[in-house]
Scaffold this active site. Structure first.
Site, PDB file in Angstrom:
ATOM      1  N   LYS A  13      79.273  20.516  54.944  1.00  0.00           N
ATOM      2  CA  LYS A  13      78.595  20.210  53.436  1.00  0.00           C
ATOM      3  C   LYS A  13      79.678  20.007  52.391  1.00  0.00           C
ATOM      4  O   LYS A  13      80.782  20.366  52.570  1.00  0.00           O
ATOM      5  CB  LYS A  13      77.626  21.494  53.098  1.00  0.00           C
ATOM      6  CG  LYS A  13      78.542  22.827  52.757  1.00  0.00           C
ATOM      7  CD  LYS A  13      79.079  23.045  51.418  1.00  0.00           C
ATOM      8  CE  LYS A  13      79.928  23.970  51.363  1.00  0.00           C
ATOM      9  NZ  LYS A  13      81.185  24.056  50.375  1.00  0.00           N
ATOM     10  N   ALA A 113      78.463  25.807  59.658  1.00  0.00           N
ATOM     11  CA  ALA A 113      77.686  24.736  60.554  1.00  0.00           C
ATOM     12  C   ALA A 113      77.711  25.361  61.944  1.00  0.00           C
ATOM     13  O   ALA A 113      76.644  25.217  62.770  1.00  0.00           O
ATOM     14  CB  ALA A 113      78.476  23.390  60.488  1.00  0.00           C
ATOM     15  N   ASP A 145      76.647  29.938  52.841  1.00  0.00           N
ATOM     16  CA  ASP A 145      76.268  28.260  53.099  1.00  0.00           C
ATOM     17  C   ASP A 145      75.435  28.124  54.380  1.00  0.00           C
ATOM     18  O   ASP A 145      75.340  27.092  54.529  1.00  0.00           O
ATOM     19  CB  ASP A 145      77.422  27.470  53.389  1.00  0.00           C
ATOM     20  CG  ASP A 145      78.752  27.503  52.052  1.00  0.00           C
ATOM     21  OD1 ASP A 145      78.066  27.724  51.001  1.00  0.00           O
ATOM     22  OD2 ASP A 145      79.742  27.594  52.467  1.00  0.00           O
TER      23      ASP A 145
HETATM   24  O1  C5P Z   1      79.279  34.125  52.056  1.00  0.00           O
HETATM   25  P1  C5P Z   1      80.411  34.076  52.804  1.00  0.00           P
HETATM   26  O2  C5P Z   1      80.956  34.891  53.862  1.00  0.00           O
HETATM   27  O3  C5P Z   1      80.829  32.504  53.077  1.00  0.00           O
HETATM   28  O4  C5P Z   1      81.363  34.257  51.668  1.00  0.00           O
HETATM   29  C1  C5P Z   1      82.920  34.618  51.867  1.00  0.00           C
HETATM   30  C2  C5P Z   1      83.427  35.340  50.689  1.00  0.00           C
HETATM   31  O5  C5P Z   1      83.604  34.488  49.484  1.00  0.00           O
HETATM   32  C3  C5P Z   1      82.872  36.584  50.099  1.00  0.00           C
HETATM   33  O6  C5P Z   1      83.108  37.553  50.917  1.00  0.00           O
HETATM   34  C4  C5P Z   1      82.985  36.406  48.753  1.00  0.00           C
HETATM   35  O7  C5P Z   1      84.383  36.878  48.607  1.00  0.00           O
HETATM   36  C5  C5P Z   1      83.349  35.110  48.512  1.00  0.00           C
HETATM   37  N1  C5P Z   1      82.237  34.383  47.878  1.00  0.00           N
HETATM   38  C6  C5P Z   1      81.703  34.872  46.420  1.00  0.00           C
HETATM   39  N2  C5P Z   1      80.699  34.463  45.857  1.00  0.00           N
HETATM   40  C7  C5P Z   1      79.825  33.426  46.604  1.00  0.00           C
HETATM   41  C8  C5P Z   1      80.117  33.100  47.887  1.00  0.00           C
HETATM   42  C9  C5P Z   1      81.278  33.561  48.515  1.00  0.00           C
HETATM   43  O8  C5P Z   1      82.606  35.794  45.770  1.00  0.00           O
HETATM   44  N3  C5P Z   1      78.828  32.663  45.862  1.00  0.00           N
END
Ligand code: C5P
Length: 307
Positions: A13, A113, A145
């Site tokens: 993405k 993905a 994502d």
């Molecule tokens: O959701 P994901 O595991 O991809 O996010 C990884 C890290 O990125 C989260 O633990 C957080 O620190 C940060 N993040 C965030 N705000 C978001 C998405 C991700 O702070 N909207």
């Protein structure tokens, strides 16, 4: 009879707009983003495993650095398989093979993905009839994502990215991607965003009308003028050398350039396939080694082979 193996794929993405709000109590940041899936895909093959563990193997394009991909329960693909097994009441460990076409830690949601493709593949292997929208909702705890990687296309993302609504888009868009050998940590970029905005807190983010109208009208120049990423500044503070990559894209004739997600991949919008080839060629001749072009929007996670 259940199949012996299922292969599914899911797309990388990019974010055409990435608006970030002030950090929430749970550590996430509210987002208002426009996702687009592009033509780079990871393929995931699942097979019933003989023993009681989920195992992962990984291969891929020789240019992609695979050393940082965990091969145990920390791998997001294993978490995806376990999540679906639990939701569906299935007790069938699987061996998961990931064939990577998406760079690791590049800001292109390669891990997401893998999770999305694993959900699709396991649903087919276990013969669970689950609609795509439901699989996308189920995917939310795996990562911000992942629901989008299930759906694909072009979509507006809110919440912390996990709430996705398909967007009206006309036509195709061509992108040139310049990868970086050194991956980047998403939480680190968000922490830098917090530092930069500490003195002057940002408002809650919104998707501007401009970018959506450009997509509806297939106005590529207007889309170029409206591309925006709130994580670009913090990422450039951590990796100042990326600024030169963005300038090189402009010099190579791209319509516009920006950082992909939390980086370090840099993304350039082009007027068509021919133009994308020219821009990619010009960037390679300037010494950028890892350059490719891709088209968006692309389909979400889908089953490729049932064996
Ligand atoms: O959701 P994901 O595991 O991809 O996010 C990884 C890290 O990125 C989260 O633990 C957080 O620190 C940060 N993040 C965030 N705000 C978001 C998405 C991700 O702070 N909207």
């Amino acid at each position: 009879m259940s199949p012996a193996a299922v292969t599914a794929s899911a797309p990388a993405k990019i974010n055409l707009h990435l608006g970030v709000g002030p950090v929430r109590d749970d550590g996430y940041h509210p987002l208002a983003t426009v996702y687009q899936a592009i033509g780079l895909r990871d393929r995931v093959t699942v097979r019933p495993a003989a023993d009681e563990v989920y195992v992962v193997t990984v291969a891929g394009d020789p240019r992609i650095k695979l050393d940082d991909v965990p091969l145990d329960g920390r791998n997001i693909a294993v978490r995806a398989a376990r999540l679906l097994a639990e939701a569906a009441g299935v007790h069938q460990p699987v061996a998961i093979h990931i064939d990577k076409g998406i760079p690791v830690a590049g800001g292109l949601a390669g891990g997401s993905a893998d999770a999305a493709a694993t959900l699709m593949a396991c649903a087919a292997l276990w013969q669970i009839d689950v609609p795509t929208e439901e699989l996308a909702r189920l995917a939310a705890p795996l990562g911000s994502d992942v629901p989008f990687a299930v759906l694909g296309g072009t979509a507006i993302g809110t919440g912390h990215g996990e709430v996705v609504a398909p967007a009206m888009v006309r036509g195709q868009y061509w992108w040139v991607l310049v990868e970086s050998t050194l991956g980047m940590s998403t939480p680190e970029v968000y922490r830098e965003f917090d530092k930069l905005t500490a003195a002057d807190p940002v408002p809650d983010p919104e998707v501007p009308d401009d970018v959506m109208e450009a997509l509806r009208e297939h106005d590529v120049d207007r889309l170029g003028a409206s591309l925006h990423n709130d994580l670009e500044l913090p990422a450039l503070r951590l990796r100042p050398e990326l600024d030169a990559v963005l300038s090189a894209g402009a010099e190579a004739g791209a319509l516009a350039g920006l950082l992909s997600g939390s980086g370090p991949t840099c993304l350039f919008l082009c007027g068509g396939e021919q133009h994308a080839r020219q821009v990619a060629g010009a960037l390679r001749s300037r010494g950028h080694a890892s350059v490719q072009h891709a088209r968006g929007p692309a389909p979400g996670a889908r089953v490729e082979e049932v064996g």
